[in-house]
Design a protein around this motif. Structure first.
Motif, PDB file in Angstrom:
ATOM      1  N   ALA A 106       0.814  -1.215   0.000  1.00 54.27           N
ATOM      2  CA  ALA A 106       0.000   0.000   0.000  1.00 54.27           C
ATOM      3  C   ALA A 106       0.849   1.267   0.000  1.00 54.27           C
ATOM      4  O   ALA A 106       1.768   1.411   0.802  1.00 54.27           O
ATOM      5  N   ALA A 107       0.509   2.175  -0.895  1.00 53.31           N
ATOM      6  CA  ALA A 107       1.158   3.484  -0.946  1.00 53.31           C
ATOM      7  C   ALA A 107       0.601   4.368   0.166  1.00 53.31           C
ATOM      8  O   ALA A 107      -0.604   4.391   0.411  1.00 53.31           O
ATOM      9  N   ARG A 108       1.490   5.063   0.847  1.00 51.36           N
ATOM     10  CA  ARG A 108       1.156   6.071   1.865  1.00 51.36           C
ATOM     11  C   ARG A 108       0.476   5.511   3.112  1.00 51.36           C
ATOM     12  O   ARG A 108      -0.143   6.258   3.860  1.00 51.36           O
ATOM     13  N   LEU A 109       0.597   4.221   3.364  1.00 48.54           N
ATOM     14  CA  LEU A 109       0.057   3.637   4.587  1.00 48.54           C
ATOM     15  C   LEU A 109       0.737   4.298   5.782  1.00 48.54           C
ATOM     16  O   LEU A 109       1.951   4.442   5.811  1.00 48.54           O
ATOM     17  N   GLY A 110      -0.054   4.738   6.756  1.00 49.84           N
ATOM     18  CA  GLY A 110       0.481   5.409   7.937  1.00 49.84           C
ATOM     19  C   GLY A 110       0.789   6.879   7.723  1.00 49.84           C
ATOM     20  O   GLY A 110       1.313   7.529   8.617  1.00 49.84           O
ATOM     21  N   GLN A 111       0.432   7.406   6.563  1.00 57.59           N
ATOM     22  CA  GLN A 111       0.723   8.805   6.245  1.00 57.59           C
ATOM     23  C   GLN A 111      -0.562   9.593   6.035  1.00 57.59           C
ATOM     24  O   GLN A 111      -1.629   9.022   5.804  1.00 57.59           O
ATOM     25  N   PRO A 112      -0.481  10.925   6.081  1.00 53.71           N
ATOM     26  CA  PRO A 112      -1.665  11.753   5.857  1.00 53.71           C
ATOM     27  C   PRO A 112      -2.139  11.663   4.409  1.00 53.71           C
ATOM     28  O   PRO A 112      -1.328  11.699   3.485  1.00 53.71           O
ATOM     29  N   ILE A 113      -3.447  11.520   4.245  1.00 53.45           N
ATOM     30  CA  ILE A 113      -4.087  11.547   2.931  1.00 53.45           C
ATOM     31  C   ILE A 113      -5.408  12.284   3.065  1.00 53.45           C
ATOM     32  O   ILE A 113      -5.866  12.579   4.175  1.00 53.45           O
ATOM     33  N   ARG A 114      -6.028  12.549   1.929  1.00 56.43           N
ATOM     34  CA  ARG A 114      -7.376  13.114   1.894  1.00 56.43           C
ATOM     35  C   ARG A 114      -8.251  12.168   1.099  1.00 56.43           C
ATOM     36  O   ARG A 114      -7.798  11.600   0.110  1.00 56.43           O
ATOM     37  N   ALA A 115      -9.492  12.019   1.522  1.00 53.76           N
ATOM     38  CA  ALA A 115     -10.461  11.178   0.822  1.00 53.76           C
ATOM     39  C   ALA A 115     -11.679  12.027   0.507  1.00 53.76           C
ATOM     40  O   ALA A 115     -12.273  12.630   1.401  1.00 53.76           O
ATOM     41  N   ARG A 116     -12.033  12.082  -0.786  1.00 53.02           N
ATOM     42  CA  ARG A 116     -13.166  12.906  -1.214  1.00 53.02           C
ATOM     43  C   ARG A 116     -14.262  12.027  -1.777  1.00 53.02           C
ATOM     44  O   ARG A 116     -14.034  11.207  -2.663  1.00 53.02           O
ATOM     45  N   THR A 117     -15.449  12.196  -1.227  1.00 53.57           N
ATOM     46  CA  THR A 117     -16.652  11.552  -1.733  1.00 53.57           C
ATOM     47  C   THR A 117     -17.636  12.674  -2.034  1.00 53.57           C
ATOM     48  O   THR A 117     -18.110  13.331  -1.106  1.00 53.57           O
ATOM     49  N   GLY A 118     -17.883  12.913  -3.314  1.00 50.38           N
ATOM     50  CA  GLY A 118     -18.733  14.047  -3.689  1.00 50.38           C
ATOM     51  C   GLY A 118     -18.097  15.329  -3.207  1.00 50.38           C
ATOM     52  O   GLY A 118     -16.942  15.621  -3.505  1.00 50.38           O
TER      53      GLY A 118
END
Length: 162
Positions: A106-118
């Motif tokens: 998995a890429a960026r596991l344990g790191q900050p991400i953003r998830a956008r739904t609509g």
């Protein structure tokens, strides 16, 4: 590791998008009766970065990143038996072994991400993928399971989950 996986459906090579997977399902009452799986792999060339969504992970090709030129038929000769093994494992043992293998890359596991739904955008630490396949984000509001979203990497290039 040069290859990594971006939830929910992209294969990255050296941090660029090499391949994407699209699932379409048909069913009733919450049960999937038919599933079509499409895959696109940039073997020789990649789309011009100016043609992808602003901020998306840069598209890359296998040839451009590695110097390897692989014909589509030869790629399929390798992909098909690997897919068959994964499908047999899924049929016999369920999602758990696939989940474990996916998380190992998995890429960026344990790191900050953003998830956008609509219009909803959630930020947090990419904690895991749960047993149902949902992205688990550790946010200031608590732990959240997100079944579908576009994922954006922070601190660098973003990526859509197309």
């Amino acid at each position: 590791d040069a290859f990594s996986l971006k939830w929910p459906n992209d294969v990255l090579l050296n941090g660029g998008k090499l391949a994407g997977i699209l699932l379409e399902s048909l069913g009733q009452g919450g049960r999937v009766q038919h599933l079509a799986i499409g895959i696109g792999v940039n073997l020789i060339a990649a789309p011009d970065p100016s043609l992808v969504e602003p901020g998306a992970v840069r598209p890359v090709s296998l040839l451009g990143e590695t110097g390897l030129r692989i014909a589509p038929a030869a790629f399929l000769d390798t992909l098909a038996p690997a897919y068959a093994r994964r499908e047999a494992s899924f049929t016999r043992y369920g999602f758990a072994p696939t989940r474990e293998a996916w998380l190992a890359h998995a890429a960026r596991l344990g790191q900050p991400i953003r998830a956008r739904t609509g219009q909803d955008l959630r930020e947090g630490i990419f904690e895991t993928v749960d047993p149902s396949g949902a992205l688990v984000l550790k946010t200031v509001q608590g732990r959240q399971a997100i079944p579908a979203a576009e994922v954006f990497f922070q601190g660098g290039s973003d990526a859509s989950g197309d």
